[in-house]
Design a protein around this motif. Structure first.
Motif, PDB file in Angstrom:
ATOM      1  N   GLY A 114      41.753  48.831  40.321  1.00 19.71           N
ATOM      2  CA  GLY A 114      41.227  48.152  41.494  1.00 19.71           C
ATOM      3  C   GLY A 114      42.117  48.390  42.694  1.00 19.71           C
ATOM      4  N   SER A 115      41.683  47.890  43.843  1.00 17.35           N
ATOM      5  CA  SER A 115      42.473  48.085  45.058  1.00 17.35           C
ATOM      6  C   SER A 115      43.783  47.311  45.014  1.00 17.35           C
ATOM      7  CB  SER A 115      41.663  47.660  46.290  1.00 17.35           C
ATOM      8  OG  SER A 115      40.505  48.450  46.426  1.00 17.35           O
ATOM      9  N   GLN A 116      43.809  46.187  44.307  1.00 14.16           N
ATOM     10  CA  GLN A 116      45.011  45.357  44.280  1.00 14.16           C
ATOM     11  C   GLN A 116      45.638  45.267  42.893  1.00 14.16           C
ATOM     12  OE1 GLN A 116      44.994  42.103  47.005  1.00 14.16           O
ATOM     13  NE2 GLN A 116      45.920  40.704  45.545  1.00 14.16           N
ATOM     14  N   ASN A 117      44.833  45.358  41.842  1.00 17.80           N
ATOM     15  CA  ASN A 117      45.359  45.194  40.487  1.00 17.80           C
ATOM     16  C   ASN A 117      44.843  46.287  39.574  1.00 17.80           C
ATOM     17  OD1 ASN A 117      46.917  42.699  40.704  1.00 17.80           O
ATOM     18  ND2 ASN A 117      44.960  41.678  41.012  1.00 17.80           N
ATOM     19  N   LEU A 118      45.676  46.654  38.612  1.00 20.10           N
ATOM     20  CA  LEU A 118      45.309  47.565  37.529  1.00 20.10           C
ATOM     21  C   LEU A 118      45.217  46.746  36.249  1.00 20.10           C
ATOM     22  CD1 LEU A 118      45.131  50.314  35.925  1.00 20.10           C
ATOM     23  CD2 LEU A 118      47.634  50.281  35.934  1.00 20.10           C
ATOM     24  N   ARG A 119      44.106  46.905  35.540  1.00 15.74           N
ATOM     25  CA  ARG A 119      43.950  46.236  34.247  1.00 15.74           C
ATOM     26  C   ARG A 119      43.880  47.296  33.168  1.00 15.74           C
ATOM     27  NH1 ARG A 119      41.625  42.805  37.947  1.00 15.74           N
ATOM     28  NH2 ARG A 119      42.581  40.750  37.827  1.00 15.74           N
ATOM     29  N   ILE A 120      44.779  47.173  32.200  1.00 18.10           N
ATOM     30  CA  ILE A 120      44.939  48.206  31.184  1.00 18.10           C
ATOM     31  C   ILE A 120      45.224  47.533  29.846  1.00 18.10           C
ATOM     32  CG2 ILE A 120      47.416  48.477  31.642  1.00 18.10           C
ATOM     33  CD1 ILE A 120      47.078  51.465  31.088  1.00 18.10           C
ATOM     34  N   ALA A 342      30.295  45.385  33.100  1.00 19.52           N
ATOM     35  CA  ALA A 342      30.234  43.925  33.226  1.00 19.52           C
ATOM     36  C   ALA A 342      29.151  43.342  32.326  1.00 19.52           C
ATOM     37  CB  ALA A 342      29.982  43.540  34.679  1.00 19.52           C
ATOM     38  N   THR A 343      27.994  44.011  32.218  1.00 18.13           N
ATOM     39  CA  THR A 343      26.946  43.508  31.330  1.00 18.13           C
ATOM     40  C   THR A 343      27.352  43.649  29.864  1.00 18.13           C
ATOM     41  OG1 THR A 343      25.819  45.664  31.407  1.00 18.13           O
ATOM     42  CG2 THR A 343      25.127  43.997  32.990  1.00 18.13           C
ATOM     43  N   PHE A 344      28.083  44.717  29.531  1.00 19.87           N
ATOM     44  CA  PHE A 344      28.621  44.849  28.175  1.00 19.87           C
ATOM     45  C   PHE A 344      29.550  43.678  27.861  1.00 19.87           C
ATOM     46  CE2 PHE A 344      27.053  49.135  27.965  1.00 19.87           C
ATOM     47  CZ  PHE A 344      27.013  49.434  26.614  1.00 19.87           C
ATOM     48  N   GLY A 345      30.421  43.348  28.806  1.00 20.19           N
ATOM     49  CA  GLY A 345      31.391  42.280  28.566  1.00 20.19           C
ATOM     50  C   GLY A 345      30.745  40.915  28.456  1.00 20.19           C
ATOM     51  N   ALA A 346      29.658  40.694  29.217  1.00 20.48           N
ATOM     52  CA  ALA A 346      28.994  39.390  29.187  1.00 20.48           C
ATOM     53  C   ALA A 346      27.941  39.305  28.091  1.00 20.48           C
ATOM     54  CB  ALA A 346      28.351  39.100  30.535  1.00 20.48           C
ATOM     55  N   GLY A 347      27.541  40.450  27.544  1.00 17.75           N
ATOM     56  CA  GLY A 347      26.530  40.439  26.497  1.00 17.75           C
ATOM     57  C   GLY A 347      25.119  40.352  27.027  1.00 17.75           C
ATOM     58  N   PHE A 348      24.870  40.765  28.285  1.00 18.48           N
ATOM     59  CA  PHE A 348      23.533  40.734  28.866  1.00 18.48           C
ATOM     60  C   PHE A 348      22.911  42.123  28.800  1.00 18.48           C
ATOM     61  CE2 PHE A 348      25.134  37.198  31.885  1.00 18.48           C
ATOM     62  CZ  PHE A 348      25.044  36.282  30.841  1.00 18.48           C
ATOM     63  N   THR A 349      21.586  42.165  28.646  1.00 23.23           N
ATOM     64  CA  THR A 349      20.885  43.449  28.698  1.00 23.23           C
ATOM     65  C   THR A 349      20.423  43.777  30.108  1.00 23.23           C
ATOM     66  OG1 THR A 349      18.819  42.336  28.101  1.00 23.23           O
ATOM     67  CG2 THR A 349      20.122  43.282  26.305  1.00 23.23           C
ATOM     68  N   SER A 350      20.083  42.749  30.882  1.00 27.20           N
ATOM     69  CA  SER A 350      19.641  42.953  32.256  1.00 27.20           C
ATOM     70  C   SER A 350      20.270  41.866  33.117  1.00 27.20           C
ATOM     71  CB  SER A 350      18.116  42.898  32.373  1.00 27.20           C
ATOM     72  OG  SER A 350      17.519  43.918  31.596  1.00 27.20           O
ATOM     73  N   ALA A 351      20.732  42.248  34.299  1.00 26.16           N
ATOM     74  CA  ALA A 351      21.352  41.285  35.208  1.00 26.16           C
ATOM     75  C   ALA A 351      21.552  41.954  36.557  1.00 26.16           C
ATOM     76  CB  ALA A 351      22.697  40.782  34.670  1.00 26.16           C
ATOM     77  N   CYS A 352      21.716  41.135  37.575  1.00 24.05           N
ATOM     78  CA  CYS A 352      22.162  41.617  38.887  1.00 24.05           C
ATOM     79  C   CYS A 352      23.642  41.256  38.989  1.00 24.05           C
ATOM     80  CB  CYS A 352      21.364  40.970  40.014  1.00 24.05           C
ATOM     81  SG  CYS A 352      21.930  41.444  41.663  1.00 24.05           S
ATOM     82  N   VAL A 353      24.497  42.255  38.904  1.00 19.76           N
ATOM     83  CA  VAL A 353      25.942  42.039  38.839  1.00 19.76           C
ATOM     84  C   VAL A 353      26.511  42.067  40.258  1.00 19.76           C
ATOM     85  CG1 VAL A 353      28.120  42.879  37.926  1.00 19.76           C
ATOM     86  CG2 VAL A 353      26.040  43.107  36.566  1.00 19.76           C
ATOM     87  N   VAL A 354      27.208  41.003  40.630  1.00 21.34           N
ATOM     88  CA  VAL A 354      27.896  40.913  41.927  1.00 21.34           C
ATOM     89  C   VAL A 354      29.384  40.855  41.621  1.00 21.34           C
ATOM     90  CG1 VAL A 354      28.125  39.619  44.072  1.00 21.34           C
ATOM     91  CG2 VAL A 354      25.926  39.669  42.895  1.00 21.34           C
ATOM     92  N   ASP A 355      30.090  41.928  41.905  1.00 17.03           N
ATOM     93  CA  ASP A 355      31.512  42.044  41.590  1.00 17.03           C
ATOM     94  C   ASP A 355      32.307  41.925  42.886  1.00 17.03           C
ATOM     95  OD1 ASP A 355      34.020  42.589  40.689  1.00 17.03           O
ATOM     96  OD2 ASP A 355      33.562  44.508  39.760  1.00 17.03           O
ATOM     97  N   ILE A 356      32.984  40.789  43.071  1.00 19.20           N
ATOM     98  CA  ILE A 356      33.762  40.527  44.284  1.00 19.20           C
ATOM     99  C   ILE A 356      35.218  40.774  43.957  1.00 19.20           C
ATOM    100  CG2 ILE A 356      34.294  38.867  46.090  1.00 19.20           C
ATOM    101  CD1 ILE A 356      31.734  37.404  45.378  1.00 19.20           C
ATOM    102  N   GLY A 357      35.739  41.887  44.425  1.00 25.11           N
ATOM    103  CA  GLY A 357      37.121  42.241  44.162  1.00 25.11           C
ATOM    104  C   GLY A 357      38.038  41.818  45.286  1.00 25.11           C
ATOM    105  N   ALA A 358      39.220  42.422  45.305  1.00 28.53           N
ATOM    106  CA  ALA A 358      40.205  42.070  46.326  1.00 28.53           C
ATOM    107  C   ALA A 358      39.828  42.646  47.681  1.00 28.53           C
ATOM    108  CB  ALA A 358      41.588  42.562  45.909  1.00 28.53           C
ATOM    109  N   GLN A 359      39.299  43.872  47.696  1.00 34.52           N
ATOM    110  CA  GLN A 359      39.015  44.521  48.975  1.00 34.52           C
ATOM    111  C   GLN A 359      37.635  45.155  49.041  1.00 34.52           C
ATOM    112  OE1 GLN A 359      42.204  47.114  50.200  1.00 34.52           O
ATOM    113  NE2 GLN A 359      43.774  45.730  49.454  1.00 34.52           N
ATOM    114  N   LYS A 360      36.855  45.051  47.990  1.00 34.19           N
ATOM    115  CA  LYS A 360      35.476  45.543  48.059  1.00 34.19           C
ATOM    116  C   LYS A 360      34.588  44.652  47.200  1.00 34.19           C
ATOM    117  CE  LYS A 360      35.115  48.834  44.209  1.00 34.19           C
ATOM    118  NZ  LYS A 360      34.227  47.986  43.407  1.00 34.19           N
ATOM    119  N   THR A 361      33.309  44.655  47.537  1.00 34.62           N
ATOM    120  CA  THR A 361      32.310  43.906  46.792  1.00 34.62           C
ATOM    121  C   THR A 361      31.186  44.857  46.433  1.00 34.62           C
ATOM    122  OG1 THR A 361      32.835  41.827  47.919  1.00 34.62           O
ATOM    123  CG2 THR A 361      30.677  41.993  46.880  1.00 34.62           C
ATOM    124  N   SER A 362      30.868  44.948  45.163  1.00 42.68           N
ATOM    125  CA  SER A 362      29.796  45.838  44.718  1.00 42.68           C
ATOM    126  C   SER A 362      28.686  45.017  44.082  1.00 42.68           C
ATOM    127  CB  SER A 362      30.326  46.875  43.723  1.00 42.68           C
ATOM    128  OG  SER A 362      30.861  46.241  42.580  1.00 42.68           O
TER     129      SER A 362
END
Length: 715
Positions: A114-120, A342-362
């Motif tokens: 990510g722009s601010q954090n790395l998750r590994i 994100a849908t894999f992690g939440a266990g959803f088959t269909s969703a509208c994913v709103v990912d609000i990060g540190a410096q971008k939102t997808s």
């Protein structure tokens, strides 16, 4: 008429034809193809692709090995062997306990940058390790000494003296802030919220009078352990220790963030090589320190799952693939998009994913395990902008620590902590409240400040819905200075992925092109067909189509005018009421797909509806499914009351879908910050059904061309 000449006459005249039966050339003569009936099977069968052949060979090898092992076990199954097995049963059980089976995913490294954090972490881990995506390098000056202007920027008088706090950010910003504050008061009165009169003046008077309390170091139980430089000092420091290097260290260190706003940071780097070198150094240090894989020889036994944005840049992905295969020498590599993970992690088959990060939102709609391409939206703001705006609002209200400067490392960490502890989207919490914080600086005594805050705690995260309150002036600096866009080798046009929803937002924000610059822009790669559009942001047509869907049944041939919705904010958070019109009533502006001079800054609620409208494509059932399955993830969504506030905003914009609109959080109390990584780790453990792995042999022969065969989406 001249008759046929005899052979004797031709011979006498030297015109007789002589033939020695030799061909004109020794090159093979290929007969012409019969255009009416010919056929070829070139590249029409799977076994003609190297990627599929290697995959089939691996499956056959595995099947053969399994069969041989089974036959060997059957051949050795004799009565005496059975007797011995019974005699040694206890010993075998003890051996089995001492050598447990290898856990699934224990040889798969999952990386999410990510722009601010790395998750590994390893795919077998429950949660990832979080490391700041920053590196400190030796330099003549630190970053706060490089910038003469503090952050946030303050205006000064002509004689250089400081202005009053109410004027230090300019009249335009102050007027917008005061308007947002007045709108909040009106909304709270409508909701019967109790408000004290003159709350703003009470807060400002309290902050003017307060003075800090000094605490000696030995009396501070939460004192910070600053990074001590070894002798000789290292060339670079990575991660959390880099943020704890004192600004006045000897020698000086300067912080570099390789990613800014979801893009590669081309503003602070002088070369592309140094940019990707820093990325590889941060990843290498994280693998060694966080995962305990200190020897690079071990890395060849591991596979890697790498998370990329939904709207990625091909040049970045191919460079990352080369780094993982060449420098890190992983056995296999595969890529997954953020929203799908994100849908894999939440266990959803269909969703509208709103990912609000540190410096971008997808924003992206996922349907049956695939990202809907035309629904992808990438906005260049996030939690970092809320932090900066919160500090500006506090300074506007006579914040007692008036010297705050986010270029300084300890001030940046302090501002992030204040935002997490103070900001809220719950209107019931908007009242004059007393807070305190401790300012800890290397080599100085701790200072304890007490301050009051009123509506700043609510209006700062409100910037997601009125993003013009953010400071967006420097987000395009250096863009395309180091990394050229990926272009098609035949027509020279940009072949980075595009989205109809993103193009519509860019079209609404596109400034008017000067007449003398049109020809130049049309001749440049990736700007073909861009025409002048109104400079005033317009309501995107996708939202009009959503309202048309509400007003007119699908079976109707002739569409009726859409109902007027009062108070619908326009693009960019403009508070002027707008009347949304149907697509048939207004001419559709040309789509802007590739314009590097347009910054995608757009109100979050409108962007979500734009994404859903393009994903549903006028299908009412899909519309209701997506609008009732909005999942918000990312660290920027951790503000208290954010989900309920977003629901209210969407219900106000779309009253026809008010009952269906629902904002969901990740299930099983999973931290929204790690949902994407968790989904990527689950994807990495699907060894039997995952066909997107890229091996070393394939990459050696085909390079990044393999992405066209290996990606689960259209590369």
């Amino acid at each position: 008429m001249v008759g046929k000449r005899s052979g004797k006459a031709l011979r006498d005249e030297g015109l007789e034809r002589t033939d020695n039966n030799m061909e004109l050339s020794n090159w093979p003569q290929i007969p012409a193809i019969n255009q009416k009936n010919y056929y070829t099977d070139y590249l029409k069968r799977d076994d003609q692709y190297l990627a599929f052949r290697l995959q089939n060979e691996e499956a056959r090898t595995k099947m053969t090995k399994t069969a041989k092992d089974r036959d060997r076990a059957l051949a050795m199954a004799k009565p005496e062997a059975e007797a011995e097995a019974e005699a040694d049963g206890d010993a075998n059980m003890e051996d089995a306990e001492e050598t447990p089976a290898e856990a699934a995913g224990s040889k798969v490294i999952v990386i999410h940058i990510g722009s601010q954090n790395l998750r590994i972490g390893l795919a077998s881990d429950a949660l990832p390790k979080t490391v700041p995506m920053v590196i400190a390098r030796k330099a003549a000056t630190s970053e706060c000494e490089d910038h003469e202007e503090p952050n946030p920027k303050r205006f000064k008088r002509d004689d250089g003296e400081s202005l009053e706090p109410e004027k230090i950010f300019g009249s335009e910003w102050s007027s917008q802030y005061n308007r947002m504050s007045a709108d909040l008061k009106v909304h709270m009165r409508q909701n019967k919220r109790r408000m004290l009169p003159n709350s703003k003046e009470m807060v400002m008077n309290y902050n003017r009078r307060t003075v800090p309390e000094t605490i000696s170091e030995h009396n501070d139980p939460m004192r910070i352990e600053w990074t001590e430089l070894s002798s000789p000092p290292p060339e670079y420091i990575v991660g959390q220790p880099a943020l704890r290097v004192p600004d006045s260290s000897n020698p000086r260190y300067k912080l570099y963030w390789p990613f800014q706003n979801g893009w590669c940071n081309e503003k602070d780097y002088s070369s592309k090589r140094m940019l990707f070198l820093d990325i590889s150094l941060i990843l290498e240090d994280a693998i060694k320190t966080q995962l305990g894989l200190t020897s690079k020889k071990e890395w060849a036994q591991y596979s890697c799952v790498f998370v990329i944005p939904d709207l990625y840049e091909k040049s970045y992905v191919t460079q990352a693939l080369e780094m993982l295969m060449r420098e890190f020498a992983f056995a296999r590599v595969c890529f997954i998009q953020e929203s799908l993970a994100a849908t894999f992690g939440a266990g959803f088959t269909s969703a509208c994913v709103v990912d609000i990060g540190a410096q971008k939102t997808s924003i992206c709609c996922v349907e049956e395990g695939m990202c809907v391409e035309n629904s992808r939206v990438n906005l260049k703001f996030g939690g970092r902008d809320v932090t900066e705006t919160f500090i500006k609002m506090m300074l506007h209200g006579h914040f007692p620590y008036a010297d705050v400067n986010l270029w300084r490392r300890y001030d940046f960490l302090l501002a992030e902590e204040l935002k997490k502890n103070v900001c809220t989207m719950n209107e019931a919490s908007v009242s004059p409240q007393v807070f305190d914080f401790h300012l800890r600086v290397s080599g100085q005594d701790t200072r304890k400040y007490t301050f009051k805050a009123y509506d700043e705690v609510h209006l700062a995260p409100m910037g997601f819905f009125e993003p013009t309150i953010f400071d967006n002036s420097e987000k395009l600096q250096g863009r395309r200075g180091l990394i050229e866009p990926s272009v098609d080798i035949y027509d020279g046009q940009s072949n980075d992925p595009v989205s109809a929803a993103q193009s519509e937002i860019l079209t609404a924000l596109a400034p008017t092109l000067p007449a003398n610059d049109k020809a130049d822009d049309e001749s440049q790669p990736g700007t073909s067909g861009v025409q002048a559009t109104p400079s005033r942001p317009q309501q995107p047509n996708a939202l009009g189509r959503v309202q048309e869907l509400e007003a007119t049944p699908r079976s109707s041939v002739a569409g009726s005018p859409a109902p007027e919705v009062a108070g619908t904010p326009q693009a960019g958070g403009v508070g002027t009421p707008a009347v949304a019109t149907s697509a048939s009533q207004a001419p559709r502006p040309p789509a802007v797909e590739h314009r590097d001079d347009i910054l995608p800054i757009y109100a979050l609620d409108n962007a979500i509806l734009t994404s859903i409208a393009h994903a549903a494509r006028s299908d009412e059932k899909k519309m209701r499914d997506f609008i009732g399955g909005i999942m918000v993830v990312g660290g920027g969504s951790l503000t208290n009351g954010f989900h309920l506030f977003l629901e209210e905003r969407l219900q106000t914009l779309r009253p026809g879908f008010a009952k269906e609109i629902m904002i969901g959080a990740p299930p099983r109390d999973l931290d929204p910050q790690v949902v994407v990584w968790k989904g990527a780790s689950i994807f990495g453990k699907l060894s039997g059904t995952n066909d997107s792995w890229i091996g070393q042999l394939e990459y050696d022969r085909l390079g990044h061309r393999l992405m066209a065969y290996k990606c689960m989406w259209a590369w």
